[in-house]
Design a protein around this motif. Sequence first.
Motif, PDB file in Angstrom:
ATOM      1  N   PRO A 195      21.086 -21.071   7.960  1.00  0.00           N
ATOM      2  CA  PRO A 195      22.086 -19.998   7.841  1.00  0.00           C
ATOM      3  C   PRO A 195      21.510 -18.765   7.165  1.00  0.00           C
ATOM      4  N   GLY A 196      21.600 -17.640   7.867  1.00  0.00           N
ATOM      5  CA  GLY A 196      21.078 -16.391   7.332  1.00  0.00           C
ATOM      6  C   GLY A 196      19.631 -16.114   7.667  1.00  0.00           C
ATOM      7  N   SER A 197      18.942 -17.050   8.339  1.00  0.00           N
ATOM      8  CA  SER A 197      17.539 -16.851   8.673  1.00  0.00           C
ATOM      9  C   SER A 197      17.372 -15.734   9.694  1.00  0.00           C
ATOM     10  N   GLN A 198      16.319 -14.934   9.515  1.00  0.00           N
ATOM     11  CA  GLN A 198      15.955 -13.885  10.469  1.00  0.00           C
ATOM     12  C   GLN A 198      14.673 -14.234  11.219  1.00  0.00           C
ATOM     13  N   GLN A 199      14.218 -15.489  11.118  1.00  0.00           N
ATOM     14  CA  GLN A 199      12.931 -15.865  11.661  1.00  0.00           C
ATOM     15  C   GLN A 199      12.915 -15.951  13.188  1.00  0.00           C
ATOM     16  N   PHE A 200      14.090 -15.833  13.824  1.00  0.00           N
ATOM     17  CA  PHE A 200      14.106 -15.849  15.286  1.00  0.00           C
ATOM     18  C   PHE A 200      13.861 -14.438  15.848  1.00  0.00           C
ATOM     19  N   GLN A 201      13.636 -13.472  14.972  1.00  0.00           N
ATOM     20  CA  GLN A 201      13.221 -12.137  15.384  1.00  0.00           C
ATOM     21  C   GLN A 201      11.856 -11.864  14.778  1.00  0.00           C
ATOM     22  N   TRP A 202      10.860 -11.728  15.622  1.00  0.00           N
ATOM     23  CA  TRP A 202       9.498 -11.521  15.149  1.00  0.00           C
ATOM     24  C   TRP A 202       9.123 -10.053  15.286  1.00  0.00           C
ATOM     25  N   THR A 203       8.647  -9.444  14.195  1.00  0.00           N
ATOM     26  CA  THR A 203       8.216  -8.045  14.212  1.00  0.00           C
ATOM     27  C   THR A 203       6.695  -7.998  14.170  1.00  0.00           C
ATOM     28  N   LEU A 204       6.118  -7.377  15.195  1.00  0.00           N
ATOM     29  CA  LEU A 204       4.665  -7.279  15.310  1.00  0.00           C
ATOM     30  C   LEU A 204       4.232  -5.832  15.133  1.00  0.00           C
ATOM     31  N   ASN A 205       3.035  -5.649  14.575  1.00  0.00           N
ATOM     32  CA  ASN A 205       2.452  -4.316  14.445  1.00  0.00           C
ATOM     33  C   ASN A 205       1.634  -4.028  15.695  1.00  0.00           C
ATOM     34  N   THR A 206       2.118  -3.113  16.514  1.00  0.00           N
ATOM     35  CA  THR A 206       1.439  -2.744  17.753  1.00  0.00           C
ATOM     36  C   THR A 206       0.832  -1.349  17.599  1.00  0.00           C
ATOM     37  N   PRO A 207      -0.056  -0.953  18.514  1.00  0.00           N
ATOM     38  CA  PRO A 207      -0.609   0.408  18.449  1.00  0.00           C
ATOM     39  C   PRO A 207       0.465   1.478  18.514  1.00  0.00           C
ATOM     40  N   GLN A 208       1.611   1.158  19.106  1.00  0.00           N
ATOM     41  CA  GLN A 208       2.714   2.107  19.210  1.00  0.00           C
ATOM     42  C   GLN A 208       3.673   2.035  18.021  1.00  0.00           C
ATOM     43  N   GLY A 209       3.417   1.121  17.097  1.00  0.00           N
ATOM     44  CA  GLY A 209       4.302   0.950  15.953  1.00  0.00           C
ATOM     45  C   GLY A 209       4.921  -0.434  15.940  1.00  0.00           C
ATOM     46  N   PRO A 210       5.752  -0.742  14.948  1.00  0.00           N
ATOM     47  CA  PRO A 210       6.383  -2.061  14.862  1.00  0.00           C
ATOM     48  C   PRO A 210       7.269  -2.346  16.067  1.00  0.00           C
ATOM     49  N   MET A 211       7.186  -3.573  16.568  1.00  0.00           N
ATOM     50  CA  MET A 211       8.020  -4.024  17.688  1.00  0.00           C
ATOM     51  C   MET A 211       8.703  -5.330  17.288  1.00  0.00           C
ATOM     52  N   THR A 212      10.032  -5.358  17.374  1.00  0.00           N
ATOM     53  CA  THR A 212      10.796  -6.560  17.034  1.00  0.00           C
ATOM     54  C   THR A 212      11.242  -7.248  18.317  1.00  0.00           C
ATOM     55  N   LEU A 213      10.948  -8.531  18.408  1.00  0.00           N
ATOM     56  CA  LEU A 213      11.226  -9.299  19.619  1.00  0.00           C
ATOM     57  C   LEU A 213      12.188 -10.439  19.313  1.00  0.00           C
ATOM     58  N   PRO A 214      13.264 -10.590  20.111  1.00  0.00           N
ATOM     59  CA  PRO A 214      14.210 -11.705  19.923  1.00  0.00           C
ATOM     60  C   PRO A 214      13.682 -12.964  20.608  1.00  0.00           C
TER      61      PRO A 214
END
Length: 326
Positions: A195-214
């Motif tokens: 409950p309350g976990s955000q781990q199912f959204q991964w944020t990666l550092n890409t050349p274009q900037g941070p990208m969050t993926l569901p």
Amino acid sequence: MALLENMRVFVRVVELGSLSAAGRSLRLSPAVVSHRLQSLEEHLNARLLNRTTRQVQFTEAGKVFFEHCLEVLEAAERAESSVGAIGGAPVGSLRVTAPLGFGRRILAPMVPRFRAAYPQVDLRLRLSDHLLDLLREATDVAIRMAPLKDSSFVARKIADLPRVLCSAPAYLERRGVPARPEELLSHHCLLLRFPGSQQFQWTLNTPQGPMTLPVSGQFDADDGDVLTGWALAGEGIVLKPLWEVADHLRSGALRVVLPHCPPEPVTLAVLYPHRNLLPAKIRVFIDFFAEQARAALADSKIVAPLGTKIDTDFTDFDQISRNHST
């Protein structure tokens, strides 16, 4: 002392909203909690709480008394801390919570050393990958590897920990190696859920900037070590702090995925209550932990010192270690 202890019980009942919750927090039976409240009310000759089986509510006298109790208990704690500071002998029980994997591998080995240095402090560990309610759990210190949010607790940052996406070679041979972050959406991702976990959204550092993926997957658990086990068994891709999977990456049991788009680092921090004067037992533990944790992680060459920019250009574990040891 009896009056002070009864006041502590009263405050916990008000904070947690029930006698049973206060009893669990203080390791007292509901009957003992009820008896202490009754003794306090008899001493004051006033009813402090209206109690039912499900909840408690302030009386007018109880509301006024609660504010004064907080002042008295804080003053008592300051007095105790000042003596400890002068005498140089912190005492008492110290309740510490930490994530499971970190608690097992990094924190638990410190406990005997801390006990040897401070023999009058009893350290009580509560290990969980859930983000516990520190007030409700009556926790003195929390070790967190997570984004820090504003709260009623002070946060002392220890380090930024690099993280990686990784998987077993067998899985990558079977499902293919992702070349772009978007391709993770079609892979089995192993997720830390509670409950309350955000781990199912991964944020990666890409050349274009941070990208969050569901991201999604067939397996999830509330224990990070379980996820590592599934990754080793070839069941999917996992997001992990580098220190947790370093040995598996060195041995080749796991391989880094998307090395050119690494996850954002995670902050390792210690949380503790706002107080004018910390009890000596909390103060010495925080200093001890900060020194020991940094040393343990630096020995593994997998911690970025405070203020160091994490280099994301790596292709294998040896390169990761070199980039994060500077």
